[in-house]
Enzyme design. Structure first.
Site, PDB file in Angstrom:
ATOM      1  CB  SER A 278      -0.851   0.031   1.416  1.00  0.00           C
ATOM      2  OG  SER A 278      -0.653   0.200   2.635  1.00  0.00           O
TER       3      SER A 278
ATOM      4  CB  CYS B 180      -4.639  -7.499   0.945  1.00  0.00           C
ATOM      5  SG  CYS B 180      -2.987  -7.820   1.696  1.00  0.00           S
TER       6      CYS B 180
ATOM      7  NE  ARG C 281       1.567  -1.044   4.966  1.00  0.00           N
ATOM      8  CZ  ARG C 281       3.154  -0.687   4.995  1.00  0.00           C
ATOM      9  NH1 ARG C 281       2.776   0.047   6.798  1.00  0.00           N
ATOM     10  NH2 ARG C 281       3.896  -0.955   4.735  1.00  0.00           N
TER      11      ARG C 281
ATOM     12  CB  ILE D  81      -0.250 -12.402   1.414  1.00  0.00           C
ATOM     13  CG1 ILE D  81      -0.922 -13.708   0.958  1.00  0.00           C
ATOM     14  CG2 ILE D  81       0.923 -12.331   0.758  1.00  0.00           C
ATOM     15  CD1 ILE D  81      -1.182 -14.147  -0.879  1.00  0.00           C
ATOM     16  NE  ARG D  82       4.568  -8.726   2.500  1.00  0.00           N
ATOM     17  CZ  ARG D  82       4.145  -7.461   1.951  1.00  0.00           C
ATOM     18  NH1 ARG D  82       4.617  -6.608   2.943  1.00  0.00           N
ATOM     19  NH2 ARG D  82       4.420  -7.859   1.313  1.00  0.00           N
TER      20      ARG D  82
ATOM     21  CG  HIS E 264      -4.379 -11.746  -1.656  1.00  0.00           C
ATOM     22  ND1 HIS E 264      -4.464 -10.272  -2.627  1.00  0.00           N
ATOM     23  CD2 HIS E 264      -4.096 -11.129  -0.635  1.00  0.00           C
ATOM     24  CE1 HIS E 264      -3.136  -9.651  -1.712  1.00  0.00           C
ATOM     25  NE2 HIS E 264      -3.057 -10.959  -0.896  1.00  0.00           N
TER      26      HIS E 264
ATOM     27  CD  GLU F 194      -6.595 -10.622  -5.270  1.00  0.00           C
ATOM     28  OE1 GLU F 194      -7.881 -11.355  -4.702  1.00  0.00           O
ATOM     29  OE2 GLU F 194      -5.606 -10.464  -5.103  1.00  0.00           O
TER      30      GLU F 194
HETATM   31  N1  GLN Z   1       1.588  -5.452   3.880  1.00  0.00           N
HETATM   32  C1  GLN Z   1       0.789  -4.915   2.636  1.00  0.00           C
HETATM   33  C2  GLN Z   1       0.220  -3.170   3.270  1.00  0.00           C
HETATM   34  O1  GLN Z   1       1.204  -2.525   4.122  1.00  0.00           O
HETATM   35  C3  GLN Z   1      -0.461  -5.551   2.247  1.00  0.00           C
HETATM   36  C4  GLN Z   1      -0.413  -6.982   1.694  1.00  0.00           C
HETATM   37  C5  GLN Z   1      -0.855  -7.447   0.516  1.00  0.00           C
HETATM   38  O2  GLN Z   1      -1.093  -6.874  -0.320  1.00  0.00           O
HETATM   39  N2  GLN Z   1      -0.821  -9.301   0.327  1.00  0.00           N
HETATM   40  O3  GLN Z   1       0.437  -2.742   1.837  1.00  0.00           O
END
Ligand code: GLN
Length: 197
Positions: free
Chosen positions: A52, A82, A111, A139-140, A176, A178
């Protein structure tokens, strides 16, 4: 039934290809958004997963931040996954210094909420109003730590942390769909687009 909806995917960084593939499979006409004028040719916008802070920085460098905010304020449906959810949040915690969002969703998003300990995982989630659960890849990922009055939670983890929200024409998921073959969020987004265009 009219012509297929025209969906833009913000293509500055992130999993643009995965979103484009799902949307194309669902019958949308997909284009990439890199410049403000690209917004004129679309009925709805997808903000992909990625990073982001990078997407925010590039969006400002390319003069896209204000046009995206204006399109959103004018009612253009938007779906963020995300990093895209982070970009749609009115408030972000854990952002890097100077990081901004487009805003729109009356939520606070934290975040990297799962930190370095469990950075990525998959799980099945119940979604409000849906019969079958969603198989969700985190994912994170961020979480929604506060759902404001104008927004509505659609899904939460077993510990109660909110991971999908909706507010009018805006939809956001911390995970996600997708990448896991799940198409129902994109279908929901396309019905919103078809209802307003
Ligand atoms: N950690 C990412 C962020 O801060 C987001 C991770 C993702 O989009 N899979 O943007």
């Amino acid at each position: 039934m009219g012509a297929a909806p025209r969906i833009g995917v913000l293509a500055l960084q992130g999993d643009v290809r995965e979103h484009s593939a799902v949307l194309t499979r669902l019958g949308a006409r997909v284009s990439r958004v890199r410049r403000p004028s690209d917004l004129d040719a679309i009925d709805g916008l997808v903000l992909p997963g990625g990073e982001s802070s990078v997407i925010d920085k590039l969006a400002r460098a390319f003069g896209l931040q204000h046009p995206i905010r204006e399109a959103r304020a004018a009612g253009m449906p938007m779906y963020g996954t995300c990093a895209g959810l982070i970009l749609l949040a009115d408030r972000v915690t854990g952002a890097i210094a100077g990081q901004e969002s487009f805003g729109g969703l009356d939520v606070v998003v934290e975040r990297n909420a799962f930190g370095g300990q469990v950075e990525s995982f998959e799980t099945d989630l119940a979604v409000d109003g849906w019969d079958a659960p969603v198989h969700a890849a985190f994912i994170r990922a961020p979480v929604v730590t506060h759902v404001g009055e104008r927004a509505r939670a659609l899904a939460a983890l077993p510990d109660g942390r909110v991971v999908a929200v909706e507010q009018g024409n805006l939809l956001g998921t911390a995970f996600h769909p997708e990448v896991s073959g799940e198409t129902r969020f994109h279908e929901r987004f396309l019905s919103t687009v078809n209802a307003v265009r």
